[in-house]
Design a protein around this motif. Structure first.
Motif, PDB file in Angstrom:
ATOM      1  N   GLY A  76      20.275   6.901  44.554  1.00 24.97           N
ATOM      2  CA  GLY A  76      21.022   7.364  43.368  1.00 24.97           C
ATOM      3  C   GLY A  76      20.092   7.829  42.262  1.00 24.97           C
ATOM      4  N   LEU A  77      19.020   8.551  42.627  1.00 22.65           N
ATOM      5  CA  LEU A  77      18.034   8.914  41.608  1.00 22.65           C
ATOM      6  C   LEU A  77      18.595   9.846  40.538  1.00 22.65           C
ATOM      7  CD1 LEU A  77      14.684   9.140  43.586  1.00 22.65           C
ATOM      8  CD2 LEU A  77      15.788   7.204  42.462  1.00 22.65           C
ATOM      9  N   ASP A  78      19.519  10.731  40.909  1.00 24.05           N
ATOM     10  CA  ASP A  78      20.164  11.590  39.893  1.00 24.05           C
ATOM     11  C   ASP A  78      20.887  10.718  38.878  1.00 24.05           C
ATOM     12  OD1 ASP A  78      19.359  13.625  41.401  1.00 24.05           O
ATOM     13  OD2 ASP A  78      21.334  14.267  42.114  1.00 24.05           O
ATOM     14  N   ARG A  79      21.673   9.795  39.431  1.00 24.08           N
ATOM     15  CA  ARG A  79      22.457   8.890  38.574  1.00 24.08           C
ATOM     16  C   ARG A  79      21.534   8.076  37.670  1.00 24.08           C
ATOM     17  NH1 ARG A  79      24.533   6.410  42.743  1.00 24.08           N
ATOM     18  NH2 ARG A  79      23.789   4.297  42.416  1.00 24.08           N
ATOM     19  N   HIS A  80      20.345   7.803  38.157  1.00 17.12           N
ATOM     20  CA  HIS A  80      19.410   7.000  37.370  1.00 17.12           C
ATOM     21  C   HIS A  80      18.470   7.874  36.543  1.00 17.12           C
ATOM     22  CE1 HIS A  80      20.845   3.187  38.762  1.00 17.12           C
ATOM     23  NE2 HIS A  80      20.809   3.617  40.013  1.00 17.12           N
ATOM     24  N   GLY A  81      18.882   9.124  36.340  1.00 13.86           N
ATOM     25  CA  GLY A  81      18.237   9.941  35.313  1.00 13.86           C
ATOM     26  C   GLY A  81      17.147  10.883  35.771  1.00 13.86           C
ATOM     27  N   LEU A  82      16.942  11.027  37.098  1.00 17.00           N
ATOM     28  CA  LEU A  82      15.905  11.974  37.532  1.00 17.00           C
ATOM     29  C   LEU A  82      16.411  13.405  37.388  1.00 17.00           C
ATOM     30  CD1 LEU A  82      13.139  12.565  38.781  1.00 17.00           C
ATOM     31  CD2 LEU A  82      14.232  12.481  41.028  1.00 17.00           C
ATOM     32  N   GLU A  83      15.651  14.190  36.618  1.00 20.01           N
ATOM     33  CA  GLU A  83      15.994  15.612  36.457  1.00 20.01           C
ATOM     34  C   GLU A  83      14.819  16.445  36.925  1.00 20.01           C
ATOM     35  OE1 GLU A  83      17.004  16.999  32.552  1.00 20.01           O
ATOM     36  OE2 GLU A  83      18.173  15.162  32.197  1.00 20.01           O
ATOM     37  N   LEU A  84      15.128  17.584  37.505  1.00 18.98           N
ATOM     38  CA  LEU A  84      14.054  18.489  37.924  1.00 18.98           C
ATOM     39  C   LEU A  84      13.898  19.594  36.883  1.00 18.98           C
ATOM     40  CD1 LEU A  84      14.865  18.843  41.739  1.00 18.98           C
ATOM     41  CD2 LEU A  84      13.334  17.210  40.598  1.00 18.98           C
ATOM     42  N   ALA A  85      12.644  19.852  36.504  1.00 17.08           N
ATOM     43  CA  ALA A  85      12.393  20.970  35.594  1.00 17.08           C
ATOM     44  C   ALA A  85      12.413  22.273  36.380  1.00 17.08           C
ATOM     45  CB  ALA A  85      11.054  20.790  34.897  1.00 17.08           C
ATOM     46  N   ALA A  86      12.061  22.187  37.660  1.00 13.68           N
ATOM     47  CA  ALA A  86      12.063  23.380  38.521  1.00 13.68           C
ATOM     48  C   ALA A  86      12.140  22.926  39.964  1.00 13.68           C
ATOM     49  CB  ALA A  86      10.784  24.186  38.312  1.00 13.68           C
ATOM     50  N   ALA A  87      12.757  23.739  40.796  1.00 10.63           N
ATOM     51  CA  ALA A  87      12.854  23.406  42.221  1.00 10.63           C
ATOM     52  C   ALA A  87      12.658  24.681  43.030  1.00 10.63           C
ATOM     53  CB  ALA A  87      14.217  22.792  42.516  1.00 10.63           C
ATOM     54  N   ALA A  88      12.481  24.496  44.325  1.00 12.23           N
ATOM     55  CA  ALA A  88      12.296  25.620  45.246  1.00 12.23           C
ATOM     56  C   ALA A  88      11.220  26.584  44.737  1.00 12.23           C
ATOM     57  CB  ALA A  88      13.625  26.353  45.466  1.00 12.23           C
ATOM     58  N   LEU A  89      10.104  26.017  44.325  1.00  9.42           N
ATOM     59  CA  LEU A  89       9.016  26.840  43.782  1.00  9.42           C
ATOM     60  C   LEU A  89       8.326  27.627  44.900  1.00  9.42           C
ATOM     61  CD1 LEU A  89       7.412  24.150  41.451  1.00  9.42           C
ATOM     62  CD2 LEU A  89       8.605  26.210  40.715  1.00  9.42           C
TER      63      LEU A  89
END
Ligand SMILES: Cc1cc2nc3c(=O)[nH]c(=O)nc-3n(C[C@H](O)[C@H](O)[C@H](O)COP(=O)(O)OP(=O)(O)OC[C@H]3O[C@@H](n4cnc5c(N)ncnc54)[C@H](O)[C@@H]3O)c2cc1C
Length: 523
Positions: A76-89
Motif C-alpha cells: 500500500g505504498l501509494d496509500r502511505h504517501g509514496l509519490e513519483l516525480a517522474a515515471a517511465a523515464l
C-alpha cells in the motif's frame, strides 16, 4: 522488584528497505515486531540526504525501477504517501564524439544500423521472456535441496516446467547464454557501439564485474527480471528522492503495528539454549525475541553480530570468503543551473543518461579496479532529478546524481589522497558531454564504497551486500548453510540484499524472508 524485559515475537535488525518490508509482513502475519535501525533514519541505501546546504539527493540508490508493482500494491505504498516525480523515464546513451542514442528509439537506430533496428524488438522480447522466467526464481524463498519435503520438490519441478514451457528454441538459447558474459552477448546481437556499451553497462551496474566476466548475462537478466515486475512505471524518480520510498515503507510498517526504533545500533545477537533469543544494543540494553531477522549483510551478521564462536569452522570460512566489496561510487553535484548535455532534448536530458560508449570502455574502466585503482575514464549512470522535482534544490538550482564505476573498496594508494583526483576525472568525463558543467558546480561530493558503507550501513558499500555470481546466487546465496533465509543458528534469519535474491530497491529479500519465517512458525 525486577522489571520484565519487553519480548517480541520477532526483532528485525536494520531498517533498510528490506528490513522494513520484512517487519511489515511479519506484523501483518500476526507477529509482535520490533525493528532496530542503527542510523538516525530508516532506509539504509534508500535514503535522501542533504549533501550541501539546501541541496538534497538520493544518497545511494537513485532510480526506482526494481520494486515489483505487486509488492508495492500489497504494501500500500501509494496509500502511505509514496509519490513519483517522474515515471517511465527514457534511457539515453551518450557519445562524447557524436549523437546520443535513446534506447528503444528505432528511427534513430535505423539511421545508424538498419540491421540493429530490425533485430531490437525480437532480441528485447526474447530477453523479456528470459527475464520473466528468472523472476520466478527471485520471487520466492528458494527450495531446500534434498530436504525430502514435497514443497521443495514441487518448487524445483515448477522451475523445470517453466523452463520447458519456454519452448525448445528459447530453452536452448536460455541455457546457452545464461553462463555467458554480457560482452559476447551484446556484440553477437548488435553492431552499434553505443547500444552495445549501454547494454553491457546495464549488465554490470552494481556488480564487481566487467562485461567480459562470465555470469554477467545472469546479472543483466536479474536487472531485467526486476524491471519487468516493476510494471510500466519502471524507471521512476520518487518525489523527495529515495527517502520517500523508505518513509512510505516506514508508514506501512507502523500501520501494521511494527515498533520502529532508530539510533538503536545492535551490538550483538544474544544466544541462549543454542538459539538466538534476543539482541543487545550498543547502549547495553537487552531485548528478547522469538526470532531475529537480520537485514545487515551476511558477513557482519555472522562474524560481528553473532560471533564465529557460535558457528562451525567450515561455515565461518565460507562466510569469510563471501565476496562483498562494492565498486560503485556515487557522485552528487550541486549546480547553479541545469547541465546542458550535448545533443539532448528536454525529455532525454531529464531521463537516465549513460556514459558507456562501448563495451570495451566499460571493461577498461573495470580493469583499474582489479588492481585497487579507480577508473580514469569511468562509466556513469546519470540523473538530474531536479528537472522533475525542484524541491531537492534551491530555486533555479539543480542536483546531479551519478553512479560511477569503478571505485575499488580498498584504494591501493589510499582514498584519503585519491578521492580528489578521482572526482576530477569524473568531472572531466561529464564536462566532455555537458560543456560548461564544471563552471556551474557549487559543491561536489563523491562517495566511494567505504563512504557508502559508513553513511548507509550497507556492508562493503556493495549494491547487493555481496556479489551476485553463480557461486553466491539462488540455492547457495549467500553461502551454503545459510540459504533460504535461514541460518545454521536456530532463531536467526537473513532478510537483506545479501540473502536471496539480492539487491536493488526491490524488497524481495525482505518479502521472501518474512514468508520463510511465517511458514516455519506454521509448520
Ligand atoms: C551506489 C549505489 C547505487 C545504487 N543505485 C540503485 C538504484 O538506482 N536503484 C536500485 O533499485 N538500487 C540501487 N542500489 C542498490 C540498493 O540501494 C540496495 O540493494 C538496497 O538499498 C539494499 O537494501 P537493504 O535493505 O537490503 O540493505 P541496506 O539498505 O544496506 O540497509 C541495511 C540497514 O541495516 C542497518 N544496520 C547495519 N548494521 C546495523 C546494526 N548493527 N544495528 C542496526 N542496524 C544496522 C543500516 O544502517 C541500514 O539501514 C544502489 C546501491 C549503491 C551502493
Amino acid at each position: 522488584m525486577a522489571v520484565a524485559r519487553a519480548r517480541f515475537d520477532a526483532i528485525v535488525v536494520g531498517g533498510g528497505h528490506n528490513g522494513l518490508v520484512c517487519a511489515t509482513l511479519l506484523a501483518r502475519g500476526g507477529r509482535r515486531v520490533l525493528l532496530l535501525e542503527a542510523a538516525a533514519e530508516i532506509g539504509g541505501a534508500a535514503r535522501t540526504r542533504e549533501f550541501a546546504p539546501g541541496f538534497r539527493v538520493s544518497g545511494a540508490a537513485h532510480f526506482l525501477h526494481q520494486l515489483p508493482a505487486a509488492l508495492a500494491g500489497e504494501l500500500g505504498l501509494d496509500r502511505h504517501g509514496l509519490e513519483l516525480a517522474a515515471a517511465a523515464l527514457p534511457t539515453t546513451a551518450l557519445d562524447a564524439a557524436g549523437a546520443p542514442l535513446e534506447l528503444g528509439d528505432l528511427a534513430t537506430l535505423r539511421s545508424i544500423s538498419p540491421a540493429d533496428a530490425d533485430a531490437w524488438p525480437g532480441v528485447i522480447a526474447r530477453f523479456g521472456r528470459f527475464a520473466r522466467l528468472l523472476y520466478h526464481v527471485l520471487d520466492a524463498p528458494p527450495p531446500r535441496l534434498g530436504s525430502g519435503a514435497t514443497a521443495d520438490a514441487l518448487a524445483l519441478a515448477r522451475l523445470g516446467l517453466r523452463l520447458r514451457l519456454l519452448g525448445r528454441r528459447d530453452m536452448r538459447e536460455f541455457l546457452r547464454i545464461i553462463g555467458m558474459n554480457a560482452y559476447d552477448l551484446v556484440t553477437d546481437e548488435f553492431a552499434t557501439p553505443l547500444l552495445r556499451g549501454a547494454l553491457a553497462f546495464d549488465a554490470v551496474l552494481g556488480t564487481n564485474f566487467g562485461p567480459r566476466a562470465p555470469g554477467t548475462v545472469l546479472t543483466f537478466l536479474y536487472r531485467l527480471a526486476l524491471q519487468s515486475a516493476a510494471g510500466p512505471a519502471q524507471l521512476a524518480l520518487p518525489r523527495g528522492g529515495m527517502g520517500a520510498v523508505a518513509a512510505a515503507l516506514g508508514r506501512a510498517a507502523a500501520a501494521a503495528g511494527v515498533s520502529i526504533r532508530t539510533a538503536a545500533p545492535v551490538a550483538r545477537l544474544r544466544v541462549g539454549n543454542d538459539r538466538v533469543d534476543g539482541v543487545v544494543l550498543e547502549s547495553g540494553e537487552e531485548l528478547d525475541a522469538g526470532v531475529v531477522v537480520s537485514g545487515v549483510d551476511p558477513r557482519r551478521t555472522f562474524l560481528s553480530l553473532l560471533g564465529a564462536e557460535h558457528l562451525d569452522t567450515g561455515f565461518v570460512r565460507r562466510v569469510d570468503h563471501f565476496r562483498c566489496r562494492g565498486v560503485a561510487a556515487k557522485l552528487h553535484l550541486a549546480l547553479d543551473r541545469a547541465p546542458a548535455f550535448r545533443g539532448l532534448g528536454a525529455r532525454a536530458a531529464a531521463g537516465r543518461l549513460l556514459v558507456a560508449p562501448t563495451p570495451d570502455y566499460v571493461e577498461r574502466a573495470f580493469n583499474a579496479s582489479k588492481y585497487g585503482e579507480w577508473s580514469p575514464a569511468p562509466a556513469l549512470e546519470v540523473s538530474v532529478p531536479t528537472l522533475h522535482d525542484p524541491s531537492l534544490a534551491p530555486a533555479g538550482c539543480h542536483v546531479l546524481s551519478a553512479i560511477v564505476q569503478y571505485a575499488p573498496y580498498v584504494a591501493e594508494r589510499g582514498w584519503a589522497t585519491q578521492r580528489g583526483p578521482f572526482l576530477d576525472a569524473v568531472l572531466g568525463v561529464l564536462e566532455a558531454h555537458a560543456p560548461g558543467l564544471r563552471g556551474s558546480v557549487r559543491a561536489a561530493e563523491l562517495l566511494v564504497p567505504e563512504d557508502l558503507e559508513r553513511e548507509f550501513g550497507s556492508g562493503g558499500g556493495h549494491w547487493h551486500h555481496g556479489d551476485l555470481a553463480f557461486d553466491q546466487f539462488y540455492l547457495v546465496r549467500p553461502v551454503p548453510g545459510a540459504t533460504q533465509h535461514a541460518t545454521p543458528m536456530a532463531g536467526l534469519y537473513l532478510c537483506g540484499a545479501g540473502a536471496h535474491p539480492g539487491g536493488g530497491v526491490a524488497g524481495l529479500a525482505g518479502r521472501n524472508a518474512a514468508r520463510r519465517v511465517l511458514a516455519e512458525a506454521a509448520a
